[in-house]
Design a protein around this motif. Structure first.
Motif, PDB file in Angstrom:
ATOM      1  N   UNK A 143      44.573  40.171  31.906  1.00  0.00           N
ATOM      2  CA  UNK A 143      44.657  39.465  33.072  1.00  0.00           C
ATOM      3  C   UNK A 143      45.998  39.205  33.631  1.00  0.00           C
ATOM      4  N   UNK A 144      46.776  40.166  34.217  1.00  0.00           N
ATOM      5  CA  UNK A 144      48.192  39.941  34.518  1.00  0.00           C
ATOM      6  C   UNK A 144      48.187  39.214  35.781  1.00  0.00           C
ATOM      7  N   UNK A 145      49.569  38.777  36.134  1.00  0.00           N
ATOM      8  CA  UNK A 145      49.696  37.639  37.327  1.00  0.00           C
ATOM      9  C   UNK A 145      49.191  38.275  38.497  1.00  0.00           C
TER      10      UNK A 145
ATOM     11  N   UNK B 191      45.451  37.503  39.902  1.00  0.00           N
ATOM     12  CA  UNK B 191      45.413  36.177  40.820  1.00  0.00           C
ATOM     13  C   UNK B 191      46.008  36.098  42.061  1.00  0.00           C
ATOM     14  N   UNK B 192      46.621  36.966  42.632  1.00  0.00           N
ATOM     15  CA  UNK B 192      47.213  37.115  43.696  1.00  0.00           C
ATOM     16  C   UNK B 192      46.315  36.691  45.082  1.00  0.00           C
ATOM     17  N   UNK B 193      45.245  37.037  45.059  1.00  0.00           N
ATOM     18  CA  UNK B 193      44.328  36.536  46.213  1.00  0.00           C
ATOM     19  C   UNK B 193      44.037  35.187  46.237  1.00  0.00           C
ATOM     20  N   UNK B 194      44.295  34.386  45.204  1.00  0.00           N
ATOM     21  CA  UNK B 194      44.248  32.955  45.083  1.00  0.00           C
ATOM     22  C   UNK B 194      45.264  32.270  45.676  1.00  0.00           C
TER      23      UNK B 194
ATOM     24  N   UNK C 286      37.175  29.051  46.134  1.00  0.00           N
ATOM     25  CA  UNK C 286      37.833  30.416  46.043  1.00  0.00           C
ATOM     26  C   UNK C 286      38.869  30.534  45.025  1.00  0.00           C
ATOM     27  N   UNK C 287      39.911  29.378  44.916  1.00  0.00           N
ATOM     28  CA  UNK C 287      40.707  29.686  43.831  1.00  0.00           C
ATOM     29  C   UNK C 287      40.161  29.843  42.239  1.00  0.00           C
TER      30      UNK C 287
ATOM     31  N   UNK D  15      40.252  32.971  39.606  1.00  0.00           N
ATOM     32  CA  UNK D  15      40.864  32.655  38.217  1.00  0.00           C
ATOM     33  C   UNK D  15      39.966  32.683  37.197  1.00  0.00           C
ATOM     34  N   UNK D  16      38.780  31.907  37.175  1.00  0.00           N
ATOM     35  CA  UNK D  16      38.030  31.745  36.028  1.00  0.00           C
ATOM     36  C   UNK D  16      37.454  32.940  35.526  1.00  0.00           C
TER      37      UNK D  16
END
Length: 418
Positions: free
Chosen positions: A303-305, A308-311, A288-289, A293-294
């Protein structure tokens, strides 16, 4: 023990609620919030079919996102006669509290109740979560639906339950309707069934049912009148490997800022512990991470921070596993050392909480990653300075005068009138 855990859970929910709801309008509105709120207002002024007809065409109503959350904000704003930005922020805050609770259930299911409690605590005070779950953004609701999808799908596979598989399919479909990239989560139920449960019977059937939800939702969305606008945004955003090193630097900077006091190192330790002690379950969390992310690192030009919040809930579970594992070893070795280790865990939570509290009460001095600082505070997308400039102009400048003003990175205002 039950009383202690219940009290801890209540404290976590109270802290998560306070950090997300308190003074929710303190941060100035940045440009994406303005675009989303204006789209909400425009959608509400049109008949529903006309709004959808205009929405995907790249014009004034096109935000590159499905319109359902915008419509929900508009309906609530109209029914309560409340500012649409305030409604949007309150909704994001509510989703953030729900995600905190879901993080507990994720940690409990994968690694046990102690890990679940600590993972929820880490997420409740996570600066990157608090920052973005106080804004009119899609990423907070996306995190909630995507995490709920994984948890319910896992339960469906474990219990061989088709009704739970259907519930997971609905949640996965809703996640896609918030942001289409959530379709990547469709592989996770199959991974749980085959790798974790090693099942080919009813468990696999439940997993397949869960998988259908996000896939059908995505196909229907792209085949609908909204499809061309969403496809145009995908084409605009996708630039494979063009911005890889810039995105890598952005992620590295964000991890250093938003996972303070050695928390990032604990995520790595937790990953190692999980891979060694329970590799099958660890594979799901890591998958999932990587799925969140990738693709942003490799394919996206930006790709702001918050992307990636769902990870983050999964990273919190791994960090919590490391803390629980190391504290348990320390207690077995020596009670004093064990108490010191537990104190260290508490210190990490407190440091994260202090950083989040600073985000809430003093936005100008809060620590942000470089890209987030530019977006939300110092760059042209930020709303900082505009309220002050407007107040100065309305109180000092004669009606009808021409006005020029500049807001520099130190949030100072230079105003000229003639």
């Amino acid at each position: 023990r039950g009383f202690i855990l219940g009290t801890a859970a209540l404290v976590i929910i109270v802290v998560a609620t306070f950090l997300r709801f308190y003074a929710v309008m303190r941060w100035p509105v940045f440009i994406d919030e303005d675009i989303y709120s204006q789209a909400t207002l425009d959608l509400m002024r049109m008949p529903f079919r006309a709004a959808l007809a205009h929405y995907p065409g790249g014009g004034e109503l096109s935000t590159g996102k499905p319109p359902w959350l915008f419509l929900a904000r508009g309906i609530i704003s109209r029914k309560t006669d409340t500012d649409v930005v305030f409604v949007g922020r309150i909704m994001s805050a509510a989703f953030g509290v729900v995600t905190t609770i879901l993080t507990f259930f994720l940690g409990q299911r994968v690694f046990g109740i102690k890990v679940g409690i600590l993972a929820a605590a880490l997420y409740a005070v996570s600066p990157v979560a608090v920052l973005h779950e106080r804004m009119v953004l899609q990423d907070g609701p996306l995190s909630t639906f995507a995490l709920a999808f994984v948890i319910v799908a896992w339960a469906a596979v474990d219990r061989h339950s088709l009704p739970l598989g259907v519930a997971a399919a609905v949640l996965g479909g809703l996640a896609v309707q918030v942001k289409p990239p959530a379709v990547s989560m469709c592989v996770i139920p199959i991974l749980i069934a085959i790798v974790v449960n090693r099942s080919v019977g009813r468990s696999l059937v439940a997993a397949i049912v869960a998988t259908i939800g996000p896939v059908v939702s995505y196909v229907g969305l792209m085949a609908s009148p909204l499809g061309p606008g969403l496809a145009a945004q995908n084409e605009d955003m996708l630039r494979p490997f063009v911005a890889f090193w810039g995105s890598y630097d952005t992620v590295r900077d964000a991890v250093g800022v938003y996972f303070p006091a050695g928390l990032a190192m604990m995520i790595l330790v937790g990953t190692l512990v999980a891979v060694v002690r329970c590799p099958r379950r660890a594979s799901v969390l890591l998958a999932v991470i990587l799925l969140w992310s990738i693709p942003w690192l490799i394919l996206s030009r930006f790709s702001p921070s918050r992307y990636y919040l769902p990870a983050v809930p999964y990273a919190c579970c791994l960090a919590a596993l490391a803390f629980v594992y190391l504290s348990t070893i320390a207690l077995r070795f020596n009670r004093f050392v064990g108490v010191a280790a537990i104190g260290g865990v508490a210190a990490v939570v407190i440091v994260s909480g202090a950083a989040s509290l600073n985000l809430v009460v003093d936005p100008r001095s809060a620590t942000l990653s470089k890209l987030d600082d530019w977006q939300y505070r110092s760059g042209w997308p930020s709303g900082f300075g505009y309220d002050e400039a407007g107040h100065y102009i309305s109180s000092k400048v004669e009606p009808g005068a021409s006005v020029v003003y500049v807001i520099d990175p130190r949030h100072l205002i230079a105003v000229g009138a003639y």
